[in-house]
Design a protein around this motif. Structure first.
Motif, PDB file in Angstrom:
ATOM      1  N   CYS A 126       0.824  -1.218   0.000  1.00  0.00           N
ATOM      2  CA  CYS A 126       0.000   0.000   0.000  1.00  0.00           C
ATOM      3  C   CYS A 126       0.850   1.257   0.000  1.00  0.00           C
ATOM      4  CB  CYS A 126      -0.937   0.011   1.201  1.00  0.00           C
ATOM      5  SG  CYS A 126      -2.232  -1.216   1.088  1.00  0.00           S
ATOM      6  N   GLY A 127       2.171   1.099   0.017  1.00  0.00           N
ATOM      7  CA  GLY A 127       3.046   2.249  -0.097  1.00  0.00           C
ATOM      8  C   GLY A 127       3.713   2.699   1.179  1.00  0.00           C
ATOM      9  N   LEU A 128       3.499   2.024   2.300  1.00  0.00           N
ATOM     10  CA  LEU A 128       4.197   2.411   3.522  1.00  0.00           C
ATOM     11  C   LEU A 128       5.665   2.010   3.410  1.00  0.00           C
ATOM     12  CD1 LEU A 128       1.763   1.366   6.395  1.00  0.00           C
ATOM     13  CD2 LEU A 128       2.335   3.670   5.681  1.00  0.00           C
ATOM     14  N   ALA A 129       6.543   2.885   3.848  1.00  0.00           N
ATOM     15  CA  ALA A 129       7.964   2.561   3.863  1.00  0.00           C
ATOM     16  C   ALA A 129       8.202   1.407   4.831  1.00  0.00           C
ATOM     17  CB  ALA A 129       8.775   3.784   4.287  1.00  0.00           C
ATOM     18  N   SER A 130       9.269   0.659   4.629  1.00  0.00           N
ATOM     19  CA  SER A 130       9.534  -0.536   5.440  1.00  0.00           C
ATOM     20  C   SER A 130       9.495  -0.250   6.929  1.00  0.00           C
ATOM     21  CB  SER A 130      10.885  -1.137   5.075  1.00  0.00           C
ATOM     22  OG  SER A 130      10.810  -1.705   3.801  1.00  0.00           O
ATOM     23  N   HIS A 131      10.159   0.822   7.382  1.00  0.00           N
ATOM     24  CA  HIS A 131      10.173   1.101   8.821  1.00  0.00           C
ATOM     25  C   HIS A 131       8.807   1.555   9.320  1.00  0.00           C
ATOM     26  CE1 HIS A 131      11.073   4.976   6.944  1.00  0.00           C
ATOM     27  NE2 HIS A 131      10.625   5.544   8.040  1.00  0.00           N
ATOM     28  N   ASP A 132       8.063   2.273   8.504  1.00  0.00           N
ATOM     29  CA  ASP A 132       6.707   2.671   8.896  1.00  0.00           C
ATOM     30  C   ASP A 132       5.754   1.484   8.868  1.00  0.00           C
ATOM     31  OD1 ASP A 132       7.483   5.304   9.184  1.00  0.00           O
ATOM     32  OD2 ASP A 132       6.855   5.867   7.159  1.00  0.00           O
ATOM     33  N   ALA A 133       5.911   0.619   7.872  1.00  0.00           N
ATOM     34  CA  ALA A 133       5.012  -0.524   7.720  1.00  0.00           C
ATOM     35  C   ALA A 133       5.123  -1.463   8.915  1.00  0.00           C
ATOM     36  CB  ALA A 133       5.321  -1.280   6.425  1.00  0.00           C
ATOM     37  N   ALA A 134       6.338  -1.733   9.352  1.00  0.00           N
ATOM     38  CA  ALA A 134       6.523  -2.675  10.466  1.00  0.00           C
ATOM     39  C   ALA A 134       5.892  -2.143  11.747  1.00  0.00           C
ATOM     40  CB  ALA A 134       8.003  -2.963  10.676  1.00  0.00           C
ATOM     41  N   GLY A 135       6.185  -0.922  12.091  1.00  0.00           N
ATOM     42  CA  GLY A 135       5.653  -0.350  13.329  1.00  0.00           C
ATOM     43  C   GLY A 135       4.150  -0.188  13.291  1.00  0.00           C
ATOM     44  N   THR A 136       3.645   0.336  12.201  1.00  0.00           N
ATOM     45  CA  THR A 136       2.210   0.557  12.070  1.00  0.00           C
ATOM     46  C   THR A 136       1.450  -0.760  12.056  1.00  0.00           C
ATOM     47  OG1 THR A 136       2.619   2.592  10.840  1.00  0.00           O
ATOM     48  CG2 THR A 136       0.427   1.614  10.626  1.00  0.00           C
ATOM     49  N   THR A 137       1.967  -1.732  11.328  1.00  0.00           N
ATOM     50  CA  THR A 137       1.306  -3.032  11.251  1.00  0.00           C
ATOM     51  C   THR A 137       1.318  -3.730  12.603  1.00  0.00           C
ATOM     52  OG1 THR A 137       1.940  -3.234   8.928  1.00  0.00           O
ATOM     53  CG2 THR A 137       1.257  -5.248  10.038  1.00  0.00           C
ATOM     54  N   TYR A 138       2.463  -3.693  13.274  1.00  0.00           N
ATOM     55  CA  TYR A 138       2.557  -4.346  14.587  1.00  0.00           C
ATOM     56  C   TYR A 138       1.618  -3.683  15.592  1.00  0.00           C
ATOM     57  CZ  TYR A 138       4.499  -6.654  18.654  1.00  0.00           C
ATOM     58  OH  TYR A 138       4.645  -7.411  19.778  1.00  0.00           O
ATOM     59  N   ALA A 139       1.596  -2.353  15.596  1.00  0.00           N
ATOM     60  CA  ALA A 139       0.714  -1.633  16.520  1.00  0.00           C
ATOM     61  C   ALA A 139      -0.753  -1.939  16.224  1.00  0.00           C
ATOM     62  CB  ALA A 139       0.980  -0.129  16.438  1.00  0.00           C
ATOM     63  N   SER A 140      -1.131  -1.919  14.959  1.00  0.00           N
ATOM     64  CA  SER A 140      -2.518  -2.206  14.584  1.00  0.00           C
ATOM     65  C   SER A 140      -2.907  -3.637  14.939  1.00  0.00           C
ATOM     66  CB  SER A 140      -2.716  -1.991  13.081  1.00  0.00           C
ATOM     67  OG  SER A 140      -2.423  -0.674  12.729  1.00  0.00           O
ATOM     68  N   ASN A 141      -1.999  -4.571  14.661  1.00  0.00           N
ATOM     69  CA  ASN A 141      -2.258  -5.979  14.958  1.00  0.00           C
ATOM     70  C   ASN A 141      -2.411  -6.200  16.463  1.00  0.00           C
ATOM     71  OD1 ASN A 141      -2.572  -8.691  14.163  1.00  0.00           O
ATOM     72  ND2 ASN A 141      -0.431  -9.123  14.592  1.00  0.00           N
ATOM     73  N   THR A 142      -1.546  -5.594  17.242  1.00  0.00           N
ATOM     74  CA  THR A 142      -1.599  -5.748  18.693  1.00  0.00           C
ATOM     75  C   THR A 142      -2.844  -5.089  19.270  1.00  0.00           C
ATOM     76  OG1 THR A 142       0.813  -5.825  18.753  1.00  0.00           O
ATOM     77  CG2 THR A 142      -0.306  -5.382  20.833  1.00  0.00           C
ATOM     78  N   LEU A 143      -3.196  -3.916  18.770  1.00  0.00           N
ATOM     79  CA  LEU A 143      -4.403  -3.241  19.228  1.00  0.00           C
ATOM     80  C   LEU A 143      -5.641  -4.079  18.909  1.00  0.00           C
ATOM     81  CD1 LEU A 143      -5.788  -0.776  20.472  1.00  0.00           C
ATOM     82  CD2 LEU A 143      -5.820   0.246  18.175  1.00  0.00           C
ATOM     83  N   GLY A 144      -5.704  -4.626  17.697  1.00  0.00           N
ATOM     84  CA  GLY A 144      -6.829  -5.478  17.321  1.00  0.00           C
ATOM     85  C   GLY A 144      -6.919  -6.718  18.198  1.00  0.00           C
ATOM     86  N   ALA A 145      -5.761  -7.312  18.506  1.00  0.00           N
ATOM     87  CA  ALA A 145      -5.733  -8.496  19.373  1.00  0.00           C
ATOM     88  C   ALA A 145      -6.225  -8.151  20.774  1.00  0.00           C
ATOM     89  CB  ALA A 145      -4.329  -9.078  19.422  1.00  0.00           C
ATOM     90  N   ALA A 146      -5.787  -7.011  21.293  1.00  0.00           N
ATOM     91  CA  ALA A 146      -6.212  -6.591  22.630  1.00  0.00           C
ATOM     92  C   ALA A 146      -7.718  -6.325  22.669  1.00  0.00           C
ATOM     93  CB  ALA A 146      -5.434  -5.345  23.060  1.00  0.00           C
ATOM     94  N   ILE A 147      -8.229  -5.663  21.659  1.00  0.00           N
ATOM     95  CA  ILE A 147      -9.668  -5.395  21.600  1.00  0.00           C
ATOM     96  C   ILE A 147     -10.447  -6.700  21.488  1.00  0.00           C
ATOM     97  CG2 ILE A 147     -11.501  -4.393  20.168  1.00  0.00           C
ATOM     98  CD1 ILE A 147      -9.493  -2.089  19.547  1.00  0.00           C
ATOM     99  N   GLY A 148      -9.979  -7.614  20.633  1.00  0.00           N
ATOM    100  CA  GLY A 148     -10.654  -8.909  20.477  1.00  0.00           C
ATOM    101  C   GLY A 148     -10.637  -9.726  21.748  1.00  0.00           C
ATOM    102  N   ALA A 149      -9.480  -9.773  22.416  1.00  0.00           N
ATOM    103  CA  ALA A 149      -9.373 -10.545  23.657  1.00  0.00           C
ATOM    104  C   ALA A 149     -10.264  -9.942  24.743  1.00  0.00           C
ATOM    105  CB  ALA A 149      -7.921 -10.586  24.130  1.00  0.00           C
ATOM    106  N   GLY A 150     -10.234  -8.625  24.877  1.00  0.00           N
ATOM    107  CA  GLY A 150     -11.077  -7.964  25.872  1.00  0.00           C
ATOM    108  C   GLY A 150     -12.552  -8.134  25.577  1.00  0.00           C
ATOM    109  N   ALA A 151     -12.925  -7.961  24.326  1.00  0.00           N
ATOM    110  CA  ALA A 151     -14.328  -8.115  23.941  1.00  0.00           C
ATOM    111  C   ALA A 151     -14.805  -9.545  24.179  1.00  0.00           C
ATOM    112  CB  ALA A 151     -14.524  -7.734  22.475  1.00  0.00           C
ATOM    113  N   CYS A 152     -13.945 -10.501  23.884  1.00  0.00           N
ATOM    114  CA  CYS A 152     -14.331 -11.901  24.092  1.00  0.00           C
ATOM    115  C   CYS A 152     -14.512 -12.200  25.573  1.00  0.00           C
ATOM    116  CB  CYS A 152     -13.286 -12.830  23.487  1.00  0.00           C
ATOM    117  SG  CYS A 152     -13.751 -14.570  23.623  1.00  0.00           S
ATOM    118  N   GLY A 153     -13.524 -11.844  26.377  1.00  0.00           N
ATOM    119  CA  GLY A 153     -13.569 -12.181  27.798  1.00  0.00           C
ATOM    120  C   GLY A 153     -14.606 -11.428  28.590  1.00  0.00           C
ATOM    121  N   PHE A 154     -14.828 -10.160  28.247  1.00  0.00           N
ATOM    122  CA  PHE A 154     -15.709  -9.332  29.062  1.00  0.00           C
ATOM    123  C   PHE A 154     -17.083  -9.076  28.460  1.00  0.00           C
ATOM    124  CE2 PHE A 154     -11.432  -8.161  30.499  1.00  0.00           C
ATOM    125  CZ  PHE A 154     -11.577  -8.426  31.845  1.00  0.00           C
TER     126      PHE A 154
END
Length: 177
Positions: A126-154
């Motif tokens: 999608c055009g993100l530079a390598s250093h931006d892509a890694a950080g942004t993707t990791y942050a988005s993935n982790t945030l989504g996982a946290a929201i999913g885990a919290g939503a599931c458990g609570f």
């Protein structure tokens, strides 16, 4: 992570909610992430299209969610046989329970682990530079996982029960696909 939170809840019945049982689910999750990430990296390095691979992964996760009630129902008789064979409270039975939980949770965890390298490849496309892509993707993935885990458990498990959470996890995988 809806799949894994639901699995931990479901497996608490036949396997238990003690430290070895929870360690097995967590081990499956982390081992699956590592194996899935490595496998996805290998597949992507061979020229497989990230977009198509992402769709396949999410469809496979949806299938895991749909099969989960049947898979987890088969665990209880296995645990009962292990209790007879090894004896309750023995180290052999602990290893047996750990192995059953690990093998039960590992397929979905491997698929979840494969999503990060694929998402990273898609972010770069999608055009993100390598250093931006890694950080942004990791942050988005982790945030989504946290929201999913919290939503599931609570939310999902208390309001809809195990099957409702599994259906929600399946729906989210289908939506992602």
């Amino acid at each position: 992570l809806i799949h894994e939170i639901s699995a931990a809840r479901w497996l608490a019945i036949p396997i238990g909610a003690d430290a070895p049982a929870l360690a097995a689910v967590l081990t499956a999750l982390l081992l699956g992430f590592a194996l899935g990430g490595a496998a996805a990296g290998f597949v992507l390095s061979r020229g497989y299209q990230a977009k198509h691979f992402a769709i396949l992964i999410e469809l496979a996760l949806a299938a895991c969610a749909l099969l989960a009630p049947f898979t987890f129902s088969s665990v209880e008789p296995l645990i009962a046989r292990g209790a007879v064979a090894f004896g309750l409270g023995t180290p052999g039975f602990t290893v047996y329970r750990f192995s059953i939980a690990l093998l039960t949770c590992l397929p979905a965890a491997v698929l979840m682990g494969a999503t990060f390298p694929v998402a990273l490849r898609l972010a770069r496309a999608c055009g993100l530079a390598s250093h931006d892509a890694a950080g942004t993707t990791y942050a988005s993935n982790t945030l989504g996982a946290a929201i999913g885990a919290g939503a599931c458990g609570f939310v999902l498990l208390p309001l809809t029960g195990y099957l409702g959470a599994v259906v929600a996890g399946c729906a989210m995988s289908l939506l992602s696909a």
